[in-house]
Design a protein around this motif. Structure first.
Motif, PDB file in Angstrom:
ATOM      1  N   ALA A  78     -31.846 -56.969 -47.858  1.00  0.00           N
ATOM      2  CA  ALA A  78     -30.671 -56.090 -47.932  1.00  0.00           C
ATOM      3  C   ALA A  78     -29.434 -56.877 -48.345  1.00  0.00           C
ATOM      4  N   SER A  79     -29.304 -58.079 -47.817  1.00  0.00           N
ATOM      5  CA  SER A  79     -28.166 -58.930 -48.168  1.00  0.00           C
ATOM      6  C   SER A  79     -28.207 -59.296 -49.656  1.00  0.00           C
ATOM      7  N   ASP A 108     -27.292 -56.247 -51.730  1.00  0.00           N
ATOM      8  CA  ASP A 108     -25.850 -56.008 -51.650  1.00  0.00           C
ATOM      9  C   ASP A 108     -25.084 -57.021 -52.497  1.00  0.00           C
ATOM     10  N   ARG A 109     -25.465 -58.281 -52.394  1.00  0.00           N
ATOM     11  CA  ARG A 109     -24.803 -59.355 -53.131  1.00  0.00           C
ATOM     12  C   ARG A 109     -24.953 -59.168 -54.644  1.00  0.00           C
ATOM     13  N   ASN A 147     -25.329 -56.292 -56.129  1.00  0.00           N
ATOM     14  CA  ASN A 147     -24.872 -54.937 -56.447  1.00  0.00           C
ATOM     15  C   ASN A 147     -26.005 -53.982 -56.817  1.00  0.00           C
ATOM     16  N   HIS A 148     -27.119 -54.073 -56.104  1.00  0.00           N
ATOM     17  CA  HIS A 148     -28.214 -53.124 -56.265  1.00  0.00           C
ATOM     18  C   HIS A 148     -28.021 -52.009 -55.248  1.00  0.00           C
ATOM     19  N   GLU A 149     -28.288 -50.779 -55.656  1.00  0.00           N
ATOM     20  CA  GLU A 149     -28.195 -49.676 -54.703  1.00  0.00           C
ATOM     21  C   GLU A 149     -29.419 -49.617 -53.805  1.00  0.00           C
TER      22      GLU A 149
END
Length: 117
Positions: A7-8, A11-12, A14-16
């Motif tokens: 998840a990190s 997020d880093r 920029n994936h949904e």
């Protein structure tokens, strides 16, 4: 921990969504971290046994013990070395193939570790 890492990363970058590739990479990283922790927890004598299998395997317990006794001062008994080998197999550092009479120990092939589908 693996999902949190994935998840990190998502997020880093920029994936949904958490993609299969991100999850696969997180799983590989988690396996590598677990393996390193297991290696770090080995006693000096256990580490010598591991290194012998890494450098010369696949080997049977008697040959491992012979090489081990040459490599260390105050070597442990054959039974103790077999216990080390068994524990390393349980911790997925080594794999044992064959029956008790013809058992051979080798390193776990990290590529063969269970992949995430």
């Amino acid at each position: 921990g693996m999902l949190r890492s994935a998840a990190s990363t998502a997020d880093r970058e920029n994936h949904e969504d958490i993609t299969n590739d991100i999850l696969r990479d997180a799983a590989e990283d988690a396996r590598a971290q677990i393996k390193q922790k297991s290696l770090d927890s080995l006693t000096p004598h256990q580490r010598v046994v591991y290194d012998i299998v890494r450098d010369h395997g696949p080997l049977g317990p008697s040959e491992i013990h012979d090489r081990y006794t040459e490599a260390v001062d105050d070597p442990r008994t054959k039974r103790t070395v077999r216990t080390y080998l068994s524990k390393m197999a349980q911790y997925n550092l080594l794999e044992a193939e064959g029956t008790s009479r013809d058992r051979k120990y080798s390193l776990v092939d990290s590529a063969a570790a269970s992949p995430v589908s």
